[in-house]
Design an enzyme around this catalytic site. Sequence first.
Site, PDB file in Angstrom:
ATOM      1  N   HIS A 291       1.182  -1.158  -0.319  1.00 13.65           N
ATOM      2  CA  HIS A 291       0.757   0.357  -0.253  1.00 13.65           C
ATOM      3  C   HIS A 291       0.719   1.570   0.103  1.00 13.65           C
ATOM      4  CE1 HIS A 291      -3.094  -2.720   1.732  1.00 13.65           C
ATOM      5  NE2 HIS A 291      -3.146  -2.104   0.364  1.00 13.65           N
TER       6      HIS A 291
ATOM      7  N   GLU B 173       1.726   3.961   3.069  1.00 16.12           N
ATOM      8  CA  GLU B 173       1.809   3.636   4.462  1.00 16.12           C
ATOM      9  C   GLU B 173       3.529   3.710   4.121  1.00 16.12           C
ATOM     10  OE1 GLU B 173       0.137   0.041   4.505  1.00 16.12           O
ATOM     11  OE2 GLU B 173      -1.966   0.877   4.029  1.00 16.12           O
TER      12      GLU B 173
ATOM     13  N   HIS C  57       1.828  -2.779   7.250  1.00 15.53           N
ATOM     14  CA  HIS C  57       0.946  -1.995   7.122  1.00 15.53           C
ATOM     15  C   HIS C  57       1.417  -1.016   8.292  1.00 15.53           C
ATOM     16  CE1 HIS C  57      -0.721  -4.889   3.826  1.00 15.53           C
ATOM     17  NE2 HIS C  57      -0.302  -5.215   3.805  1.00 15.53           N
TER      18      HIS C  57
ATOM     19  N   GLU D 146       0.600  -3.823  11.116  1.00 17.87           N
ATOM     20  CA  GLU D 146       0.407  -2.682  11.042  1.00 17.87           C
ATOM     21  C   GLU D 146       0.549  -1.706  12.592  1.00 17.87           C
ATOM     22  OE1 GLU D 146      -2.162  -2.042   8.946  1.00 17.87           O
ATOM     23  OE2 GLU D 146      -3.849  -4.016   8.120  1.00 17.87           O
TER      24      GLU D 146
HETATM   25  O1  0X9 Z   1      -6.916  -3.836   4.367  1.00 12.45           O
HETATM   26  C1  0X9 Z   1      -6.225  -4.052   4.358  1.00 12.45           C
HETATM   27  O2  0X9 Z   1      -5.172  -4.697   3.620  1.00 12.45           O
HETATM   28  C2  0X9 Z   1      -4.680  -4.116   5.150  1.00 12.45           C
HETATM   29  N1  0X9 Z   1      -4.794  -3.289   5.920  1.00 12.45           N
HETATM   30  S1  0X9 Z   1      -4.583  -1.790   5.845  1.00 12.45           S
HETATM   31  O3  0X9 Z   1      -5.334  -0.329   6.750  1.00 12.45           O
HETATM   32  N2  0X9 Z   1      -3.313  -1.630   5.838  1.00 12.45           N
HETATM   33  O4  0X9 Z   1      -4.588  -1.428   4.755  1.00 12.45           O
HETATM   34  C3  0X9 Z   1      -4.875  -5.348   6.080  1.00 12.45           C
HETATM   35  C4  0X9 Z   1      -4.345  -6.326   4.820  1.00 12.45           C
HETATM   36  C5  0X9 Z   1      -4.675  -8.100   6.126  1.00 12.45           C
HETATM   37  N3  0X9 Z   1      -3.646  -8.808   5.690  1.00 12.45           N
HETATM   38  C6  0X9 Z   1      -3.752 -10.543   5.081  1.00 12.45           C
HETATM   39  N4  0X9 Z   1      -4.830 -10.397   4.594  1.00 12.45           N
HETATM   40  N5  0X9 Z   1      -3.295 -10.174   4.451  1.00 12.45           N
HETATM   41 ZN    ZN Z   2      -2.168  -1.410   4.623  1.00  8.46          ZN
END
Ligand code: 0X9
Ligand code: ZN
Length: 400
Positions: A166, A169, A297, A382
Amino acid sequence: MKYKLLIVAAFLLAAICTALAQSEYRTHMLVKVMPDSKDRLRELYSFSQLDLEAGETFMEPYLYAYPEDLLLLQREGFAYEIIHENVEQFYASRLESPLVTMGGYRTYAEIVTTLDSIHTVHPTITTAKFSIGNSLEGRPMWVMKISDNPEVDENEAEIFYNSLIHAREPAGMENLIYFMNYLTHNYGSNAEVTDLVNNREMYFLPCVNPDGYEYNRTTNPTGGGMWRKNRRNNGDGSYGVDLNRNFDAAWGIDDNGSSPTPSTETYRGTAPFSEPETQRLRDFINSREFVTEIDYHTYSNLVLYPWGTSYYPPPSGNGLCPDNSTFQMIADSMAYFIHTVNSVWYSTGTAWQLLYDVNGGSFDWEYGATVDHFKVFAVTTEIGGASDGFWPAPSRIIPL
Ligand code: 0X9
Ligand code: ZN
Ligand code: CA
Ligand code: CA
């Protein structure tokens, strides 16, 4: 006749303006939304066009909002409070002076030179950087290995670290590079580090999404850019696929854990692995024998593990993987050690328990696709709290 031409021209101009408006960067408001019940909170999350993230409390999420999103909140009767009219400007204002690139965060070019200089200074325990292939816009995705006898594929456990899937981040990437520096600086003097470097093969990919990250540098050169996805031209005036919804694991199983709408922040793409960046990641993982993985993240102070969605495995699992207790042990140990370093307790659990449903996410494929590769004990961290947001003040990088 002239009049008709004028009308045609006016229509054309309007069409062009709309197209331009859609592809141009727009700034966001930071808005606290206050649904008055859990049902209303769930209802709020069902609007997939809303870019909702963790707030100071579970019941009051933050919304990174365009003006039209406020109209939606008003129409649906959600109470809200505008915290920053322009969150990009707010981020930029607390970042370092424009003399430092990207407000104190390494640019893509600086990530590349950092890898080069780590290898120059520590040639016996690192490989030179190598590319696992290019992004959509042709930027190399650079990886470096840290281990003793780095050029030899030894019989040592292989570990994969990656960040910036992302683009907004970057604190995750600084965390990853800090760890690379920690390992290389302390090799030979710190017993634990020396043992790790001697007996593991650690692979680092600091920038999974170079196009999105470079795009943020273009729109917000001193930091604070809010672009998340890659830079796929979706052909409808919108750009970007959420790479963390594009993996072949319960891909598109519902519209809750990802979105079919190209303009949304969780757009899953046209097919599993439709994007060059996820293809490169897939092929690299399949070519190795990783046993564990961390993707960094930001933000919410969490350690997350599979599954991403509550009814995985399809068609109707209970959302808990067969190794749930092992994952719990891994995540809780990580949280314990994080606390010893910075006194913050990270919460641990599956993505759907602690955050929201995620389908097509990386760790479900890394853990679950065992026909293609080893079973990878893959976790997501996170990093940082709600006040850190996406571009924490540079003074926060070391504590984080
Ligand atoms: O939404 C996401 O992709 C992640 N949170 S974020 O706020 N950084 O966007 C969480 C991802 C959880 N991890 C996986 N499912 N691989
Ligand atoms: Zn993310
Ligand atoms: Ca080795
Ligand atoms: Ca090996």
